[in-house]
Structure formats: structure tokens, C-alpha cells
Design a protein around this motif. Structure first.
Motif, PDB file in Angstrom:
ATOM      1  N   GLY A  67      -7.578   0.080   3.839  1.00 56.63           N
ATOM      2  CA  GLY A  67      -6.423   0.926   3.559  1.00 56.63           C
ATOM      3  C   GLY A  67      -6.213   1.188   2.077  1.00 56.63           C
ATOM      4  N   PRO A  68      -5.968   0.150   1.264  1.00 56.43           N
ATOM      5  CA  PRO A  68      -5.757   0.405  -0.169  1.00 56.43           C
ATOM      6  C   PRO A  68      -6.989   0.966  -0.857  1.00 56.43           C
ATOM      7  CG  PRO A  68      -5.917  -1.955   0.259  1.00 56.43           C
ATOM      8  CD  PRO A  68      -5.782  -1.277   1.597  1.00 56.43           C
ATOM      9  N   ILE A  69      -8.178   0.587  -0.384  1.00 56.36           N
ATOM     10  CA  ILE A  69      -9.393   1.122  -0.994  1.00 56.36           C
ATOM     11  C   ILE A  69      -9.517   2.615  -0.705  1.00 56.36           C
ATOM     12  CG2 ILE A  69     -11.915   1.024  -0.922  1.00 56.36           C
ATOM     13  CD1 ILE A  69     -11.601  -2.003  -0.287  1.00 56.36           C
ATOM     14  N   GLY A  70      -9.302   3.001   0.550  1.00 52.24           N
ATOM     15  CA  GLY A  70      -9.405   4.409   0.929  1.00 52.24           C
ATOM     16  C   GLY A  70      -8.347   5.278   0.295  1.00 52.24           C
ATOM     17  N   THR A  71      -7.089   4.829   0.347  1.00 54.41           N
ATOM     18  CA  THR A  71      -6.021   5.645  -0.235  1.00 54.41           C
ATOM     19  C   THR A  71      -6.096   5.662  -1.755  1.00 54.41           C
ATOM     20  OG1 THR A  71      -4.538   3.727  -0.028  1.00 54.41           O
ATOM     21  CG2 THR A  71      -4.403   5.422   1.680  1.00 54.41           C
ATOM     22  N   GLY A  72      -6.578   4.562  -2.346  1.00 54.22           N
ATOM     23  CA  GLY A  72      -6.771   4.566  -3.796  1.00 54.22           C
ATOM     24  C   GLY A  72      -7.782   5.616  -4.222  1.00 54.22           C
ATOM     25  N   ALA A  73      -8.881   5.726  -3.478  1.00 53.62           N
ATOM     26  CA  ALA A  73      -9.877   6.752  -3.772  1.00 53.62           C
ATOM     27  C   ALA A  73      -9.330   8.150  -3.503  1.00 53.62           C
ATOM     28  CB  ALA A  73     -11.136   6.505  -2.936  1.00 53.62           C
ATOM     29  N   MET A  74      -8.618   8.307  -2.391  1.00 50.90           N
ATOM     30  CA  MET A  74      -8.011   9.605  -2.074  1.00 50.90           C
ATOM     31  C   MET A  74      -7.098  10.071  -3.193  1.00 50.90           C
ATOM     32  SD  MET A  74      -6.841   9.140   1.885  1.00 50.90           S
ATOM     33  CE  MET A  74      -5.700  10.515   1.734  1.00 50.90           C
ATOM     34  N   ALA A  75      -6.232   9.168  -3.662  1.00 52.34           N
ATOM     35  CA  ALA A  75      -5.249   9.538  -4.678  1.00 52.34           C
ATOM     36  C   ALA A  75      -5.915   9.989  -5.968  1.00 52.34           C
ATOM     37  CB  ALA A  75      -4.304   8.367  -4.943  1.00 52.34           C
ATOM     38  N   VAL A 105       0.794  -1.230   0.000  1.00 54.32           N
ATOM     39  CA  VAL A 105       0.000   0.000   0.000  1.00 54.32           C
ATOM     40  C   VAL A 105       0.830   1.286   0.000  1.00 54.32           C
ATOM     41  CG1 VAL A 105      -1.762   1.280   1.299  1.00 54.32           C
ATOM     42  CG2 VAL A 105      -1.944  -1.181   1.053  1.00 54.32           C
ATOM     43  N   PRO A 106       2.060   1.340   0.549  1.00 56.01           N
ATOM     44  CA  PRO A 106       2.777   2.619   0.632  1.00 56.01           C
ATOM     45  C   PRO A 106       2.853   3.430  -0.658  1.00 56.01           C
ATOM     46  CG  PRO A 106       3.898   1.018   1.984  1.00 56.01           C
ATOM     47  CD  PRO A 106       2.800   0.274   1.274  1.00 56.01           C
ATOM     48  N   PRO A 107       3.047   2.841  -1.853  1.00 54.52           N
ATOM     49  CA  PRO A 107       3.098   3.695  -3.040  1.00 54.52           C
ATOM     50  C   PRO A 107       1.807   4.470  -3.300  1.00 54.52           C
ATOM     51  CG  PRO A 107       4.129   1.597  -3.516  1.00 54.52           C
ATOM     52  CD  PRO A 107       3.478   1.457  -2.178  1.00 54.52           C
ATOM     53  N   GLU A 108       0.651   3.862  -3.056  1.00 62.59           N
ATOM     54  CA  GLU A 108      -0.580   4.608  -3.306  1.00 62.59           C
ATOM     55  C   GLU A 108      -0.820   5.650  -2.211  1.00 62.59           C
ATOM     56  OE1 GLU A 108      -4.522   2.477  -2.303  1.00 62.59           O
ATOM     57  OE2 GLU A 108      -3.155   0.863  -2.913  1.00 62.59           O
ATOM     58  N   VAL A 109      -0.331   5.398  -0.988  1.00 65.16           N
ATOM     59  CA  VAL A 109      -0.370   6.433   0.051  1.00 65.16           C
ATOM     60  C   VAL A 109       0.487   7.617  -0.386  1.00 65.16           C
ATOM     61  CG1 VAL A 109       0.177   6.978   2.450  1.00 65.16           C
ATOM     62  CG2 VAL A 109      -0.806   4.753   1.880  1.00 65.16           C
ATOM     63  N   ALA A 110       1.665   7.320  -0.938  1.00 69.45           N
ATOM     64  CA  ALA A 110       2.519   8.389  -1.459  1.00 69.45           C
ATOM     65  C   ALA A 110       1.855   9.096  -2.631  1.00 69.45           C
ATOM     66  CB  ALA A 110       3.878   7.817  -1.882  1.00 69.45           C
ATOM     67  N   ALA A 111       1.094   8.367  -3.441  1.00 73.28           N
ATOM     68  CA  ALA A 111       0.394   8.986  -4.567  1.00 73.28           C
ATOM     69  C   ALA A 111      -0.654   9.972  -4.080  1.00 73.28           C
ATOM     70  CB  ALA A 111      -0.247   7.905  -5.438  1.00 73.28           C
ATOM     71  N   ALA A 112      -1.425   9.578  -3.058  1.00 71.22           N
ATOM     72  CA  ALA A 112      -2.421  10.495  -2.497  1.00 71.22           C
ATOM     73  C   ALA A 112      -1.752  11.723  -1.913  1.00 71.22           C
ATOM     74  CB  ALA A 112      -3.252   9.773  -1.434  1.00 71.22           C
ATOM     75  N   SER A 113      -0.630  11.515  -1.240  1.00 71.81           N
ATOM     76  CA  SER A 113       0.129  12.638  -0.694  1.00 71.81           C
ATOM     77  C   SER A 113       0.699  13.506  -1.806  1.00 71.81           C
ATOM     78  CB  SER A 113       1.258  12.101   0.198  1.00 71.81           C
ATOM     79  OG  SER A 113       2.005  13.148   0.757  1.00 71.81           O
ATOM     80  N   GLY A 114       1.148  12.877  -2.891  1.00 72.26           N
ATOM     81  CA  GLY A 114       1.692  13.628  -4.017  1.00 72.26           C
ATOM     82  C   GLY A 114       0.664  14.554  -4.638  1.00 72.26           C
ATOM     83  N   GLY A 115      -0.609  14.113  -4.682  1.00 76.25           N
ATOM     84  CA  GLY A 115      -1.654  14.966  -5.204  1.00 76.25           C
ATOM     85  C   GLY A 115      -1.846  16.224  -4.373  1.00 76.25           C
TER      86      GLY A 115
END
Length: 401
Positions: free
Chosen positions: A232-240, A163-173
Motif C-alpha cells: 500500500g504505502p509503496i504503491g501509493t508513494g510511487a503513484m503520488a 498511509v491515508p496522507p500519501e493516498v490523498a497526495a496521489a489523489s491531489g496530483g
């Protein structure tokens, strides 16, 4: 209840030897609560200082845990190397970049954004991106080459290093919206790649997890809280998808990619809605599973932090959907999820602080009360069952082979 009365061998120095990366799950939970208090629709004047205070506490503990983790690597390298061979504890390495991402996000969402603070957030985001890549590449590599896994013992904890890369993607946005477009372009492109790597792998793991639950029923109660991890991945995927869609309009303004930015905003919202709907099913299942486990008795362990971050990022995606759609049920559900998150955090923090004070939680669980998996005691540097010095390989040696 004396300070460090229950540390291994009654030696406070053993805290470093026994320090494990699952402690970073506490920074994930604390950081996401700070961010959700900032988004809470009521009593903002009172909750904003609380969010700032929690962010500062989170920074303190992240620095402390990083020092302990690096200390274990430097002072007890043999014990540290064995961490990568453990099929459960190695997964928690993914908690490091995810905990750090909450600090970066807080610099944008909790504190006033200035030109200097935006540049600091931009620089720290790249650090988080590197940590995320190390997690998603190194941990699966050892899962494939040196660890022993089976479908029956699989849990949603497999998601932690993915999951960390998609968390970083949401943060990158978020970060890309507050820096100059020429800086944000690279963040946007990297974030979309991160999202693709992480979300697609996560969906594959969730498919296997569904099969595992169907064939082998629920995991052991010591891993009960892992049922919340799919959020986790579902939420951060939507956030990103939402944050990147918003950032595209800023980064690509005045370029030939303006039409794509407009499409990304609407497409991101649609994908986020689909993922959010998928998450509702997992949220209901997690609640049902937890009620069943409570009937059997739910022993405390550091895995209880799994109640916090997955629910928190799903809550964040709910607030973001309200901001884009103005559909009131999203706001109401977001507030309910924030209250649940605060309640979970309060219970888990109290238990963790007691375990930290006594030292009872500073035990590297290669022989794990948390996993129920009988493994060699990784705290022993002179374990006769471990390879001799001449046969031990460094991390790099094993990667080369």
C-alpha cells in the motif's frame, strides 16, 4: 441462510452497535478495482461501463457504511469511544479516507471531466485531506497513550492509519491537473507535505516490521493477509510522485517555478521506479507467506480485503510507470496484477456479502476472532469491568489530558 439470522442477540439493531471501520476496507478494494478496470489495456469498451458501475456501487456502500459508523458514534457513544483504545480495530479508521479517495479519483479517471465535476472533485479532495490528517494524528496518539502493543504482536496493520496522507497526495496530483492553477497550487504543496509525512513514517514501520518478522516469525493466521499491506504505502508513494510531477507542469506553467516543475517530473519518476522495485520484494514475500498460510488453513475475516487495495495501488503505479517510460513489461505486469486483483475481489466480495446478509460479520471484535486478541467485549454498554459513568472521559477530555 436468513437475513440477519446471525447478528448479535438476534437483534438487527445490534448492527449499528457492532459496526466497525474495517468495513471501509471493502470500499477501498471495490474502488481500486474500478480504477484498474479503467486502466486495463484490453477490452476497454467492455470494461469502462463495468468500472463506472463499480464506482457507483462503491459510492452507495461508502454512504451506507458512513451512516452506520456515525450511527454508532451517536447512538452508542460509550462503545464508540472504546474503539479508540482497541489496538487493532482503531487502526482501521485509516480505511475511511482511503476508501473515500478512490471515489474522488474515480470522478477524474472514470467519468468525463467537466469544469463543474473538477470543482466537485477539488472540494471533496479537501474533505479527504482532513480525514487523512485525523487518521495519521489521532490513531498514533492513542497507540502511544492508551493502547497496549508489543513487538511480537505487531503486524503490517500499523500502516493503516499512516498511509491515508500519501493516498490523498496521489489523489491531489490527479485533481490539481484539472483545476485552475491558482487552485492547484495549494493542493500541490499540501500533497508534497502529506507524502513526506506518510512515506517516511511508513518506511520506518516497514523497518520495524522486518525486525519483528525476523525475531518472532509470521503473525497468527488470522492476520495472515496483513502481509500484503506493505504494498500500500509503496504503491501509493510511487503513484503520488508521478501524479504530482505531472501536475507541477500544469500548475507552475508561466511562473518562475517552471524549472522546478521539470525537475519534479523526472525526480518523481526516478523515486517511483525505486519504490516500485522495493515493492517487488514485498510482493514476492506476501505471495510466499500466503502459500504457507494456505497450508495451515486460512479462516475468512474482513481482513481479507487486504488482498485488494495494496495490490491495486501497486498495480496503478505500474500502469503509470508504463505511461511515462513506455517500457512494455510494466504494461504486461499491470495487466497481470489487474487480473489477480479482480480474482481476489471476487472471492472476498462473495464471502463478505454472505456475512453481511446473515449478519455474522457484524461483530465488533474487541473480543476478536479476527485478531486472536482477548479484549473486553466492547459491545456491552453495561459491562461491569468498564469504568463507571462518573469516571468515563470523553474523547476531547482524554486529548486534553
Amino acid at each position: 441462510m436468513n437475513l440477519f439470522s446471525d447478528v448479535p442477540n438476534n437483534d438487527p439493531g445490534e448492527i449499528i452497535r457492532h459496526f466497525t471501520p474495517n468495513w471501509f476496507a471493502a470500499t477501498m478494494g471495490t474502488g481500486i478495482l474500478a480504477l484498474m478496470l479503467e486502466d486495463f489495456p484490453m477490452a476497454h469498451g467492455l470494461l469502462h461501463p463495468a468500472a463506472q458501475a463499480l464506482w457507483c456501487v462503491n459510492v452507495f456502500f461508502f454512504v451506507l457504511f458512513s451512516a452506520l459508523f456515525l450511527g454508532r458514534a451517536l447512538v452508542f457513544p460509550d462503545s464508540f469511544r472504546r474503539l479508540f483504545d482497541h489496538p487493532i480495530q482503531s487502526l482501521f479508521i485509516g480505511c475511511i479516507p482511503m476508501g473515500f479517495a478512490t471515489i474522488v479519483n474515480g470522478m477524474i479517471l472514470i467519468w468525463p471531466v467537466t469544469a463543474n465535476s473538477a470543482l466537485w472533485a477539488y472540494g471533496w479532495w479537501w474533505v479527504d485531506a482532513v480525514l487523512a490528517i485525523l487518521s495519521v494524528l489521532l490513531v498514533p496518539f492513542f497507540m502511544f497513550t492508551s493502547q497496549v502493543h508489543s513487538l511480537e504482536r505487531m503486524t503490517a496493520a500499523w500502516l493503516l492509519p499512516i498511509v491515508p496522507p500519501e493516498v490523498a497526495a496521489a489523489s491531489g496530483g490527479l485533481v490539481a491537473q484539472h483545476v485552475a492553477p491558482w487552485l492547484g497550487v495549494s493542493v500541490i504543496y499540501v500533497s508534497y507535505v502529506f507524502w513526506a509525512v506518510s512515506v517516511l513514517l511508513s518506511l520506518g514501520i516497514l523497518t520495524i516490521l522486518f525486525l519483528r518478522l525476523t525475531l518472532h516469525r509470521l503473525p497468527h493466521r488470522d492476520m495472515a493477509v496483513s502481509s500484503w499491506l506493505p504494498l500500500g504505502p509503496i504503491g501509493t508513494g510511487a503513484m503520488a510522485m508521478i501524479t504530482l510531477g505531472d501536475a507541477d507542469g500544469h500548475v507552475f506553467t508561466g511562473t518562475s517555478l517552471v524549472p522546478m516543475a521539470q525537475f519534479d517530473h523526472m525526480a518523481g519518476l526516478m523515486v517511483a521506479l525505486l519504490l516500485w522495485g522495493f515493492g517487488i520484494w514485498w510482493l514476492c514475500m506476501a505471495a510466499f507467506f500466503t502459500l504457507r498460510y494456505l497450508g495451515e488453513g486460512l479462516p475468512y475475516n474482513m481482513g481479507w480485503w487486504g488482498f485488494t487495495f495494496p495490490l491495486g495501488v501497486y498495480d496503478s503505479s505500474t500502469y503509470l510507470l508504463f505511461k511515462d517510460t513506455h517500457y512494455l513489461p510494466f504494461l504486461v505486469l499491470g495487466a497481470v496484477f489487474t487480473v489477480m486483483l479482480a480474482a481476489f475481489w471476487g472471492v472476498v466480495t462473495q464471502r463478505s456479502l454472505v456475512g453481511m446478509w446473515t449478519g455474522s460479520l457484524f461483530r465488533a471484535p474487541c473480543l476478536s476472532e479476527e485478531t486472536g486478541m482477548l479484549e473486553p467485549e466492547c459491545s456491552s454498554e453495561t459491562d461491569p469491568r468498564s469504568p463507571s459513568d462518573s469516571s468515563k472521559k470523553t474523547l476531547m477530555d482524554r486529548l486534553r489530558s
